[in-house]
Design an enzyme around this catalytic site. Structure first.
Site, short mmCIF file in Angstrom:
data_model
loop_
_atom_site.label_atom_id
_atom_site.label_comp_id
_atom_site.label_asym_id
_atom_site.label_seq_id
_atom_site.Cartn_x
_atom_site.Cartn_y
_atom_site.Cartn_z
N LYS A 1 0.86 -1.19 0.00
CA LYS A 1 0.00 0.00 0.00
C LYS A 1 0.89 1.23 0.00
O LYS A 1 2.04 1.17 0.46
CB LYS A 1 -0.89 0.00 1.25
N ASP B 1 -6.98 4.50 -4.55
CA ASP B 1 -7.65 4.37 -3.24
C ASP B 1 -8.25 5.76 -2.97
O ASP B 1 -8.45 6.53 -3.93
CB ASP B 1 -6.65 3.93 -2.15
P1 NDP Z 1 -12.75 8.09 -2.90
O1 NDP Z 1 -11.67 9.06 -2.70
O2 NDP Z 1 -13.30 7.86 -4.26
O3 NDP Z 1 -13.98 8.43 -1.93
C1 NDP Z 1 -13.82 8.50 -0.56
C2 NDP Z 1 -15.14 8.85 0.07
O4 NDP Z 1 -15.06 8.68 1.48
C3 NDP Z 1 -15.50 10.30 -0.15
O5 NDP Z 1 -16.91 10.43 -0.17
C4 NDP Z 1 -14.92 10.98 1.08
O6 NDP Z 1 -15.52 12.21 1.43
C5 NDP Z 1 -15.20 9.94 2.13
N1 NDP Z 1 -14.22 10.06 3.21
C6 NDP Z 1 -12.87 9.99 3.10
N2 NDP Z 1 -12.28 10.20 4.28
C7 NDP Z 1 -13.28 10.41 5.14
C8 NDP Z 1 -13.33 10.69 6.53
N3 NDP Z 1 -12.21 10.79 7.25
N4 NDP Z 1 -14.55 10.83 7.10
C9 NDP Z 1 -15.70 10.71 6.37
N5 NDP Z 1 -15.71 10.46 5.05
C10 NDP Z 1 -14.53 10.32 4.46
O7 NDP Z 1 -12.21 6.71 -2.30
P2 NDP Z 1 -12.74 5.22 -2.51
O8 NDP Z 1 -14.21 5.20 -2.72
O9 NDP Z 1 -11.85 4.59 -3.49
O10 NDP Z 1 -12.39 4.61 -1.09
C11 NDP Z 1 -13.34 4.51 -0.03
C12 NDP Z 1 -12.97 3.35 0.86
O11 NDP Z 1 -12.98 2.14 0.09
C13 NDP Z 1 -11.57 3.44 1.49
O12 NDP Z 1 -11.58 2.87 2.77
C14 NDP Z 1 -10.73 2.58 0.56
O13 NDP Z 1 -9.58 2.09 1.20
C15 NDP Z 1 -11.74 1.48 0.26
N6 NDP Z 1 -11.42 0.69 -0.92
C16 NDP Z 1 -11.34 1.26 -2.16
C17 NDP Z 1 -11.02 0.48 -3.24
C18 NDP Z 1 -10.98 1.03 -4.63
O14 NDP Z 1 -10.83 0.24 -5.56
N7 NDP Z 1 -11.13 2.33 -4.83
C19 NDP Z 1 -10.72 -0.96 -3.10
C20 NDP Z 1 -10.93 -1.47 -1.77
C21 NDP Z 1 -11.23 -0.66 -0.75
P3 NDP Z 1 -14.70 13.58 1.20
O15 NDP Z 1 -14.83 13.84 -0.26
O16 NDP Z 1 -15.40 14.57 2.05
O17 NDP Z 1 -13.29 13.33 1.62
#
Ligand code: NDP
Length: 448
Positions: free
Chosen positions: A129, A169
């Site tokens: 990672k 991510d």
């Molecule tokens: P994105 O950047 O596309 O979206 C992240 C989302 O989560 C946004 O809506 C963001 O809101 C919100 N968010 C981030 N940090 C916080 C926080 N501290 N408190 C509240 N909301 C928060 O990321 P992903 O959708 O790719 O990732 C989301 C989750 O899924 C993560 O845990 C990631 O590790 C996991 N994941 C993703 C994969 C992928 O293929 N993308 C694969 C496996 C797991 P804001 O815009 O306000 O920051």
């Protein structure tokens, strides 16, 4: 909960001492060691061979300066990381996270979890990672490009199609992957599948964009099916509004569920008619705006400040898709009190240990992240396979493979739980099933 096995308890103490002030990493290791208690009883050779001792220490940690120039001509400096945790069963594989909260402990927890998740997919990928404390939010495209180019200038020395293949991510989507792939190609003068999540015109795989959210729903459906339930007709609460959340909403809706919430780090929306995904895609993917904008298009929906409120909404199924530890004990209790009967984790480690205990005590079906969100990395591995073959599968072909992988993950995790006397405990089952393949490979290598 304290570990009962004295070897594992001692190891946990050493991990905490050696990695001070990294609570997320401690949390991730503790959960796995707890699951391994019955495993080391049955197979004491895992202790004698030092496999678990080696497993909790990353093979390599790379940490570097990322200097770049903002639009005002001012020099900015961020910190970059890549944790190459374990390559026992394949090249390091795992995403890059760009978020101001990123520090070594977050990347270590994510890299550690990735080892077991990647093993569970059944595909030949090790765990890694990376990321940076850079915040893409509010930056211009040109600033994001300059940052990505500087980040890749250093990272390119440590990765490669057969060594380490990063992906996206939080904060790293198609735009960032494009800038980084372009820079890698320019620096190394080679066109290889060194990143996944690439655009379709330059080696990306169909379904990769959708894979985490789609895979989450395929897994959830398997878990529900085994309990005589289904997503069809269910009311679903989803947090986040990024890649994982958007495509979980899309697939859950296609499978007949009604998704009523989405959120970001400021607050959440509730639409009792079901979230209109076209509006969300326009706001989040095209305009890069806040989720609160949704109510301008749908005045019947409500927006509330504060992201944890999303778990007070009445739902049958909860799919946390935002970030780590977003569901604490109080949120878990609110979900159970409102009749929620299934939780599957789209985000990594979104439930605290106390929240998981509430779900398990309340008889809630619980799909842990390592199993439930493995569809993203599994499809990344399929992208690597297509790149190696210089060939592209159709959307239907990749989607069918993803569906099968998620069904196999469910089956393997539930069988492992049963084998070790913890039927229905998919947390333990996923950890054990993921561990066995990696541990057996490490044993074969000896002390390396
Ligand atoms: P994105 O950047 O596309 O979206 C992240 C989302 O989560 C946004 O809506 C963001 O809101 C919100 N968010 C981030 N940090 C916080 C926080 N501290 N408190 C509240 N909301 C928060 O990321 P992903 O959708 O790719 O990732 C989301 C989750 O899924 C993560 O845990 C990631 O590790 C996991 N994941 C993703 C994969 C992928 O293929 N993308 C694969 C496996 C797991 P804001 O815009 O306000 O920051």
């Amino acid at each position: 909960m304290a570990l009962k096995n004295s070897y594992l308890a001692g190891l946990m103490e050493r991990v905490e001492k050696r990695n001070p002030a990294e609570p997320e990493f401690h949390q991730a290791v503790h959960e796995v060691l707890e699951s391994l208690e019955p495993v080391v009883e049955k197979y004491p050779e895992f202790i004698d061979s030092g496999v678990i001792e080696m497993l909790v220490e990353p093979e390599r940690i790379i940490k570097f300066r990322v200097p770049w120039v903002d639009d005002n001509g001012k020099v900015q400096v961020n910190r970059g990381f890549r944790v190459q945790f374990n390559s026992a069963i394949g090249p390091y594989k795992g995403g890059l996270r760009f978020h101001p909260s990123v520090y070594e402990g977050i990347i270590k927890f994510l890299g550690f979890e990735q080892i077991f998740k990647n093993s569970l997919t059944g595909l030949p990928i090790g765990g890694g990672k990376g990321g940076s404390d850079f915040d893409p939010k509010g930056k211009s495209d040109a600033e994001v490009m300059r940052f990505c180019q500087s980040f890749m200038t250093e990272l390119s020395k440590h990765i490669g199609a057969n060594t380490d293949v990063p992906a996206g991510d939080i904060g790293v989507g198609a735009r960032e992957i494009g800038y980084m792939f372009g820079q890698y190609k320019r620096l190394r003068n080679e066109y290889t599948g060194v990143l996944t999540g690439k655009g379709l015109t330059y080696g990306g795989s169909l379904v990769r964009t959708e894979a985490t959210g789609y895979g989450l729903c395929y897994f959830t459906d398997e878990m529900l099916k085994a309990a005589g339930k289904s997503l069809k007709g269910a009311t679903v609460a989803i947090s986040g509004s990024g890649n994982a959340a958007i495509f979980a909403t899309e697939k859950a809706t296609q499978l007949g569920a009604k998704v009523v919430t989405l959120s970001d780090s400021n607050g959440y929306i509730y639409d009792e008619n079901g979230i209109d995904l076209d509006t969300v895609k326009k706001i989040k993917l095209e305009e890069r705006k806040r989720i609160s904008e949704y109510v301008k298009y749908h005045p019947n929906a409500v927006y509330q400040d504060g992201c944890s409120g999303v778990w007070t909404v009445k739902c049958d199924i909860a799919l946390p898709c935002a970030t780590q530890n977003e569901i604490n004990e109080a949120s878990a209790k609110a979900l159970v009190a409102n009749g929620c009967y299934a939780v599957a984790e789209g985000a990594n480690m979104p439930s605290t240990p106390e929240a998981i205990a509430v779900f398990q005590a309340g008889g809630v079906l619980f799909g842990p992240a390592k199993a439930a969100n493995a569809g993203g990395v599994a499809t990344s591995a399929l992208e690597m396979r297509q790149n190696s073959m210089r060939y592209s599968w159709t959307f239907e072909e990749v989607d069918a493979k993803l569906k099968q992988i998620m069904a196999d993950i469910y089956k393997n995790a539930s069988e492992a739980a049963k084998e070790f006397g913890m039927e229905g405990n998919l947390v333990a089952g996923a950890n054990i099933a993921g561990f066995m393949k990696v541990a057996r490979s490490m044993q074969a290598y000896g002390v390396v």
